[in-house]
Design a protein around this motif. Structure first.
Motif, PDB file in Angstrom:
ATOM      1  N   ASP A 235       0.878  -1.218  -0.016  1.00  0.00           N
ATOM      2  CA  ASP A 235      -0.072   0.017   0.178  1.00  0.00           C
ATOM      3  C   ASP A 235       0.862   1.160  -0.054  1.00  0.00           C
ATOM      4  OD1 ASP A 235      -1.711   1.995   0.467  1.00  0.00           O
ATOM      5  OD2 ASP A 235      -2.998   0.932   1.864  1.00  0.00           O
ATOM      6  N   PHE A 236       0.683   2.037  -1.172  1.00  0.00           N
ATOM      7  CA  PHE A 236       1.560   3.112  -1.203  1.00  0.00           C
ATOM      8  C   PHE A 236       1.408   4.033   0.232  1.00  0.00           C
ATOM      9  CE2 PHE A 236       2.054   7.720  -2.245  1.00  0.00           C
ATOM     10  CZ  PHE A 236       3.321   7.792  -2.779  1.00  0.00           C
ATOM     11  N   TRP A 237       0.414   4.185   0.701  1.00  0.00           N
ATOM     12  CA  TRP A 237       0.184   4.982   1.988  1.00  0.00           C
ATOM     13  C   TRP A 237       0.349   4.385   3.174  1.00  0.00           C
ATOM     14  CZ3 TRP A 237      -0.355   9.980   0.333  1.00  0.00           C
ATOM     15  CH2 TRP A 237      -0.801  10.044  -1.023  1.00  0.00           C
TER      16      TRP A 237
END
Length: 92
Positions: free
Chosen positions: A26-28
């Motif tokens: 997950d990029f975040w």
């Protein structure tokens, strides 16, 4: 998502693990709960640890591993789950 090697040896399917990590990350970031997944080598020894953050990132990781020919051996050895490769031989 984080990962580390616990052994200097890399099985020929290690690239598939790296692809699964990349696809599941997950990029975040994930959630607040860490979940550690061990990846076993051909002898059954865990050679790589993958840490997913949160249930969504963990679920994506386990699905990505299953789609790439890995089977879940269940929790143990200090991991929330341990996966081993059971698919066809991956070219080196």
């Amino acid at each position: 998502m984080e990962h580390s090697y616990l052994s200097p040896q890399r099985p020929n399917y290690d690239g598939a693990v790296s692809e699964a990590i990349k696809a599941a990350a997950d990029f975040w970031g994930g959630g607040a709960k860490r979940m550690d997944v061990g990846i076993a080598d051909e002898q059954g020894m865990v050679y790589r640890r993958v840490r997913a953050w949160g249930a969504a990132e963990y679920t994506r990781l386990t699905n990505q591993l299953k789609n790439r020919g890995f089977a879940n051996e269940g929790a143990g050895r200090g991991f929330d789950d341990v996966f081993r490769f059971v698919g066809e031989e991956v070219p080196a």
